[in-house]
Design a protein around this motif. Structure first.
Motif, PDB file in Angstrom:
ATOM      1  N   UNK A   1      14.614  -3.751  19.610  1.00  0.00           N
ATOM      2  CA  UNK A   1      13.540  -4.703  19.426  1.00  0.00           C
ATOM      3  C   UNK A   1      13.775  -5.432  18.107  1.00  0.00           C
ATOM      4  N   UNK A   2      13.641  -6.741  18.123  1.00  0.00           N
ATOM      5  CA  UNK A   2      13.733  -7.578  16.932  1.00  0.00           C
ATOM      6  C   UNK A   2      12.394  -8.286  16.771  1.00  0.00           C
ATOM      7  N   UNK A   3      11.867  -8.278  15.550  1.00  0.00           N
ATOM      8  CA  UNK A   3      10.576  -8.902  15.289  1.00  0.00           C
ATOM      9  C   UNK A   3      10.744  -9.864  14.110  1.00  0.00           C
ATOM     10  N   UNK A   4      10.442 -11.138  14.324  1.00  0.00           N
ATOM     11  CA  UNK A   4      10.512 -12.109  13.239  1.00  0.00           C
ATOM     12  C   UNK A   4       9.255 -12.034  12.389  1.00  0.00           C
ATOM     13  N   UNK A   5       9.421 -12.264  11.104  1.00  0.00           N
ATOM     14  CA  UNK A   5       8.310 -12.154  10.155  1.00  0.00           C
ATOM     15  C   UNK A   5       7.124 -13.030  10.574  1.00  0.00           C
ATOM     16  N   UNK A   6       7.386 -14.253  11.036  1.00  0.00           N
ATOM     17  CA  UNK A   6       6.285 -15.160  11.372  1.00  0.00           C
ATOM     18  C   UNK A   6       5.520 -14.745  12.628  1.00  0.00           C
ATOM     19  N   UNK A   7       6.009 -13.734  13.349  1.00  0.00           N
ATOM     20  CA  UNK A   7       5.283 -13.262  14.530  1.00  0.00           C
ATOM     21  C   UNK A   7       4.508 -11.968  14.258  1.00  0.00           C
ATOM     22  N   UNK A   8       4.624 -11.456  13.032  1.00  0.00           N
ATOM     23  CA  UNK A   8       3.928 -10.208  12.690  1.00  0.00           C
ATOM     24  C   UNK A   8       2.447 -10.478  12.453  1.00  0.00           C
ATOM     25  N   UNK A   9       1.626  -9.558  12.900  1.00  0.00           N
ATOM     26  CA  UNK A   9       0.185  -9.681  12.719  1.00  0.00           C
ATOM     27  C   UNK A   9      -0.219  -9.452  11.274  1.00  0.00           C
ATOM     28  N   UNK A  10      -1.281 -10.102  10.854  1.00  0.00           N
ATOM     29  CA  UNK A  10      -1.805  -9.922   9.500  1.00  0.00           C
ATOM     30  C   UNK A  10      -3.292  -9.606   9.561  1.00  0.00           C
ATOM     31  N   UNK A  11      -3.764  -9.003   8.503  1.00  0.00           N
ATOM     32  CA  UNK A  11      -5.183  -8.637   8.416  1.00  0.00           C
ATOM     33  C   UNK A  11      -5.548  -8.468   6.949  1.00  0.00           C
ATOM     34  N   UNK A  12      -6.798  -8.732   6.620  1.00  0.00           N
ATOM     35  CA  UNK A  12      -7.342  -8.496   5.288  1.00  0.00           C
ATOM     36  C   UNK A  12      -8.454  -7.462   5.426  1.00  0.00           C
ATOM     37  N   UNK A  13      -8.410  -6.423   4.585  1.00  0.00           N
ATOM     38  CA  UNK A  13      -9.452  -5.405   4.602  1.00  0.00           C
ATOM     39  C   UNK A  13     -10.114  -5.369   3.232  1.00  0.00           C
ATOM     40  N   UNK A  14     -11.437  -5.544   3.225  1.00  0.00           N
ATOM     41  CA  UNK A  14     -12.199  -5.497   1.982  1.00  0.00           C
ATOM     42  C   UNK A  14     -12.635  -4.075   1.666  1.00  0.00           C
ATOM     43  N   UNK A  15     -12.576  -3.732   0.393  1.00  0.00           N
ATOM     44  CA  UNK A  15     -13.054  -2.439  -0.105  1.00  0.00           C
ATOM     45  C   UNK A  15     -12.541  -1.283   0.756  1.00  0.00           C
ATOM     46  N   UNK A  16     -11.233  -1.293   1.006  1.00  0.00           N
ATOM     47  CA  UNK A  16     -10.615  -0.300   1.884  1.00  0.00           C
ATOM     48  C   UNK A  16     -10.802   1.115   1.339  1.00  0.00           C
ATOM     49  N   UNK A  17     -11.310   1.968   2.171  1.00  0.00           N
ATOM     50  CA  UNK A  17     -11.549   3.373   1.824  1.00  0.00           C
ATOM     51  C   UNK A  17     -12.384   3.514   0.556  1.00  0.00           C
ATOM     52  N   UNK A  18     -13.291   2.548   0.332  1.00  0.00           N
ATOM     53  CA  UNK A  18     -14.154   2.588  -0.845  1.00  0.00           C
ATOM     54  C   UNK A  18     -13.515   2.003  -2.095  1.00  0.00           C
ATOM     55  N   UNK A  19     -12.382   1.345  -1.930  1.00  0.00           N
ATOM     56  CA  UNK A  19     -11.698   0.732  -3.067  1.00  0.00           C
ATOM     57  C   UNK A  19     -12.315  -0.603  -3.453  1.00  0.00           C
ATOM     58  N   UNK A  20     -11.593  -1.343  -4.283  1.00  0.00           N
ATOM     59  CA  UNK A  20     -12.047  -2.628  -4.806  1.00  0.00           C
ATOM     60  C   UNK A  20     -11.223  -3.764  -4.202  1.00  0.00           C
ATOM     61  N   UNK A  21     -11.823  -4.916  -4.042  1.00  0.00           N
ATOM     62  CA  UNK A  21     -11.091  -6.112  -3.644  1.00  0.00           C
ATOM     63  C   UNK A  21     -10.568  -6.073  -2.218  1.00  0.00           C
ATOM     64  N   UNK A  22      -9.486  -6.832  -2.000  1.00  0.00           N
ATOM     65  CA  UNK A  22      -8.929  -7.020  -0.663  1.00  0.00           C
ATOM     66  C   UNK A  22      -7.509  -6.475  -0.592  1.00  0.00           C
ATOM     67  N   UNK A  23      -7.211  -5.787   0.514  1.00  0.00           N
ATOM     68  CA  UNK A  23      -5.855  -5.335   0.817  1.00  0.00           C
ATOM     69  C   UNK A  23      -5.331  -6.209   1.954  1.00  0.00           C
ATOM     70  N   UNK A  24      -4.195  -6.852   1.729  1.00  0.00           N
ATOM     71  CA  UNK A  24      -3.562  -7.701   2.741  1.00  0.00           C
ATOM     72  C   UNK A  24      -2.521  -6.890   3.496  1.00  0.00           C
ATOM     73  N   UNK A  25      -2.610  -6.923   4.821  1.00  0.00           N
ATOM     74  CA  UNK A  25      -1.673  -6.208   5.685  1.00  0.00           C
ATOM     75  C   UNK A  25      -0.786  -7.197   6.432  1.00  0.00           C
ATOM     76  N   UNK A  26       0.501  -6.887   6.539  1.00  0.00           N
ATOM     77  CA  UNK A  26       1.413  -7.522   7.479  1.00  0.00           C
ATOM     78  C   UNK A  26       1.981  -6.389   8.322  1.00  0.00           C
ATOM     79  N   UNK A  27       1.636  -6.358   9.602  1.00  0.00           N
ATOM     80  CA  UNK A  27       2.056  -5.274  10.488  1.00  0.00           C
ATOM     81  C   UNK A  27       3.452  -5.566  11.021  1.00  0.00           C
ATOM     82  N   UNK A  28       4.414  -4.691  10.707  1.00  0.00           N
ATOM     83  CA  UNK A  28       5.778  -4.867  11.201  1.00  0.00           C
ATOM     84  C   UNK A  28       5.814  -4.759  12.724  1.00  0.00           C
ATOM     85  N   UNK A  29       5.058  -3.833  13.258  1.00  0.00           N
ATOM     86  CA  UNK A  29       4.864  -3.695  14.705  1.00  0.00           C
ATOM     87  C   UNK A  29       3.390  -3.409  14.933  1.00  0.00           C
TER      88      UNK A  29
END
Length: 114
Positions: A1-29
């Motif tokens: 399987x080959x996955x190009x960076x521009x096809x990877x899903x992204x997400x922003x999570x606020x206060x993740x696990x009770x933390x501060x600010x935003x964590x940006x995710x880029x899901x490889x798969x």
């Protein structure tokens, strides 16, 4: 399987696990597509952002630090993290991570289930 960076899903999570600010995710798969890999992603924390302290049961999480600097709580011990470092948390252990630098703290995260 080959996955190009521009096809990877992204997400922003606020206060993740009770933390501060935003964590940006880029899901490889997409989560759940690889057996025993609950998460395979790049995470980015802006300066001051954090992931709160949490425990990992029946799985192990690996943080492979790529760029930036921060601090991590490794099962009760405060440590500094920088590019090239690896934090391994599993078997009932806990951790958190915070960007203490002036640029994004970027790391790859892999969660392997038992």
């Amino acid at each position: 399987m080959f996955v190009q960076r521009n096809s990877m899903g992204t997400e922003k999570k606020e206060k993740m696990r009770g933390g501060e600010g935003i964590v940006n995710f880029t899901y490889f798969v997409p989560n759940g597509t690889e057996k025993n890999a609950r998460l395979l992603a790049e995470l980015s924390l802006e300066p001051g952002a954090s992931i709160g302290y949490h425990q990992h049961d029946n799985e192990t999480e690996y943080f492979i630090f790529i760029s930036g600097t921060g601090t991590a709580n490794d099962n009760g011990t405060e440590i500094s993290v920088k590019p090239g470092d690896l934090l391994i948390t599993g078997n009932g252990a806990s951790h958190s991570v915070k960007n203490t630098g002036s640029v994004p703290l970027v790391f790859n995260a892999l969660i392997v289930t038992y």
